[in-house]
Design a protein around this motif. Structure first.
Motif, mmCIF file in Angstrom:
data_model
loop_
_atom_site.group_PDB
_atom_site.id
_atom_site.type_symbol
_atom_site.label_atom_id
_atom_site.label_comp_id
_atom_site.label_asym_id
_atom_site.label_seq_id
_atom_site.Cartn_x
_atom_site.Cartn_y
_atom_site.Cartn_z
ATOM 1 N N THR A 1 7.177 -1.140 -6.644
ATOM 2 C CA THR A 1 8.384 -0.330 -6.605
ATOM 3 C C THR A 1 9.461 -0.883 -7.530
ATOM 4 O O THR A 1 9.563 -2.086 -7.743
ATOM 5 C CB THR A 1 8.962 -0.256 -5.178
ATOM 6 O OG1 THR A 1 9.150 -1.586 -4.682
ATOM 7 C CG2 THR A 1 8.060 0.507 -4.236
ATOM 8 N N THR B 1 7.673 4.484 -8.058
ATOM 9 C CA THR B 1 6.534 3.810 -7.449
ATOM 10 C C THR B 1 5.384 3.915 -8.419
ATOM 11 O O THR B 1 5.250 4.891 -9.153
ATOM 12 C CB THR B 1 6.142 4.453 -6.099
ATOM 13 O OG1 THR B 1 5.739 5.802 -6.320
ATOM 14 C CG2 THR B 1 7.292 4.404 -5.109
ATOM 15 N N VAL C 1 8.823 4.085 1.172
ATOM 16 C CA VAL C 1 7.447 3.830 0.735
ATOM 17 C C VAL C 1 6.461 4.166 1.861
ATOM 18 O O VAL C 1 5.392 4.709 1.606
ATOM 19 C CB VAL C 1 7.277 2.375 0.250
ATOM 20 C CG1 VAL C 1 5.828 2.038 -0.035
ATOM 21 C CG2 VAL C 1 8.110 2.154 -1.014
#
Length: 67
Positions: free
Chosen positions: A35, A60, A23
């Motif tokens: 997520t 995401t 991320v």
């Protein structure tokens, strides 16, 4: 390197990478993303402990808030 899928796109990450590592690479503001891995939501505070495995499917997205 291990092969995973991120938002439907093939990607390779270093073995031992965590969801938090991924991320951080994807977003300028990691806190703004939600997520999921293999269809399961992963909370922000659990990302650093979530090791990515070959074949994982990571998604995401921007959480929608309001009232």
């Amino acid at each position: 390197m291990i092969a995973i899928t991120v938002n439907g796109q093939a990607r390779e990450v270093a073995e031992g990478s965590t969801l938090a590592d991924l991320v951080a690479q994807l977003a300028a503001s990691p806190q703004a993303l939600a997520t999921a891995v293999n269809g399961d939501f992963v909370a922000r505070d659990l990302r650093a402990a979530h090791l990515l495995k070959p074949g994982d499917q990571v998604f995401t997205f921007q959480p929608i808030t309001g009232g």
